[in-house]
Design a protein around this motif. Structure first.
Motif, mmCIF file in Angstrom:
data_model
loop_
_atom_site.group_PDB
_atom_site.id
_atom_site.type_symbol
_atom_site.label_atom_id
_atom_site.label_comp_id
_atom_site.label_asym_id
_atom_site.label_seq_id
_atom_site.Cartn_x
_atom_site.Cartn_y
_atom_site.Cartn_z
ATOM 1 N N SER A 26 0.823 -1.203 0.000
ATOM 2 C CA SER A 26 0.000 0.000 0.000
ATOM 3 C C SER A 26 0.862 1.260 0.000
ATOM 4 C CB SER A 26 -0.924 -0.010 1.227
ATOM 5 O OG SER A 26 -1.627 1.197 1.340
ATOM 6 N N LEU A 27 1.887 1.263 0.823
ATOM 7 C CA LEU A 27 2.794 2.417 0.891
ATOM 8 C C LEU A 27 3.556 2.608 -0.417
ATOM 9 C CD1 LEU A 27 4.199 1.938 4.499
ATOM 10 C CD2 LEU A 27 2.596 3.707 3.723
ATOM 11 N N ARG A 28 3.955 1.510 -1.035
ATOM 12 C CA ARG A 28 4.707 1.580 -2.298
ATOM 13 C C ARG A 28 3.855 2.069 -3.464
ATOM 14 N NH1 ARG A 28 8.418 -3.831 -3.086
ATOM 15 N NH2 ARG A 28 9.579 -3.713 -1.144
ATOM 16 N N LYS A 32 -4.965 1.941 -1.193
ATOM 17 C CA LYS A 32 -5.372 1.579 0.161
ATOM 18 C C LYS A 32 -5.192 0.083 0.400
ATOM 19 C CE LYS A 32 -8.698 5.219 0.963
ATOM 20 N NZ LYS A 32 -10.066 5.541 1.355
ATOM 21 N N ARG A 33 -4.778 -0.255 1.619
ATOM 22 C CA ARG A 33 -4.567 -1.643 1.982
ATOM 23 C C ARG A 33 -5.841 -2.467 1.814
ATOM 24 N NH1 ARG A 33 -6.123 -5.201 4.814
ATOM 25 N NH2 ARG A 33 -7.374 -3.767 6.028
ATOM 26 N N SER A 34 -6.977 -1.890 2.155
ATOM 27 C CA SER A 34 -8.244 -2.617 2.028
ATOM 28 C C SER A 34 -8.561 -2.939 0.564
ATOM 29 C CB SER A 34 -9.390 -1.833 2.658
ATOM 30 O OG SER A 34 -9.538 -0.574 2.039
ATOM 31 N N LEU A 39 -8.630 -7.015 -3.776
ATOM 32 C CA LEU A 39 -8.077 -7.540 -5.028
ATOM 33 C C LEU A 39 -7.558 -8.961 -4.837
ATOM 34 C CD1 LEU A 39 -6.067 -4.510 -6.454
ATOM 35 C CD2 LEU A 39 -8.174 -5.483 -7.369
ATOM 36 N N GLU A 40 -6.820 -9.180 -3.769
ATOM 37 C CA GLU A 40 -6.245 -10.499 -3.521
ATOM 38 C C GLU A 40 -7.324 -11.559 -3.317
ATOM 39 O OE1 GLU A 40 -3.290 -10.476 -0.427
ATOM 40 O OE2 GLU A 40 -1.885 -9.295 -1.639
ATOM 41 N N ARG A 41 -8.458 -11.157 -2.776
ATOM 42 C CA ARG A 41 -9.569 -12.091 -2.582
ATOM 43 C C ARG A 41 -10.426 -12.235 -3.832
ATOM 44 N NH1 ARG A 41 -10.539 -8.898 1.804
ATOM 45 N NH2 ARG A 41 -12.637 -8.498 1.053
#
Length: 69
Positions: A26-28, A32-34, A39-41
């Motif tokens: 998220s920082l890179r 947003k992390r959420s 996306l990963e799910r």
């Protein structure tokens, strides 16, 4: 082929290979992390812009996120 699911699996796989957390990705990327988690799910459709940001953050080519190994 479910492209959204494939992309999510690849984001997770490359993130784990890079040994970084969703928070670090998220920082890179400025995403947003959420959103990364969704996306990963495979529960969110990524934009083309997000695909590029993720590839940059993971230091891979964008096409790698859409390729089945």
């Amino acid at each position: 082929m479910d492209v959204v699911k494939l992309l999510g699996e690849n984001v997770r796989r490359y993130r784990k290979l890079a040994d970084i957390s969703q928070e670090e990705l998220s920082l890179r990327t400025g995403i947003k992390r959420s959103y990364i988690s969704d996306l990963e799910r495979g529960t969110r459709n990524p934009t083309v812009k997000a695909l590029g940001q993720l590839a940059d953050g993971l230091r891979i080519e964008p096409s790698a996120l859409l390729t089945r190994e």
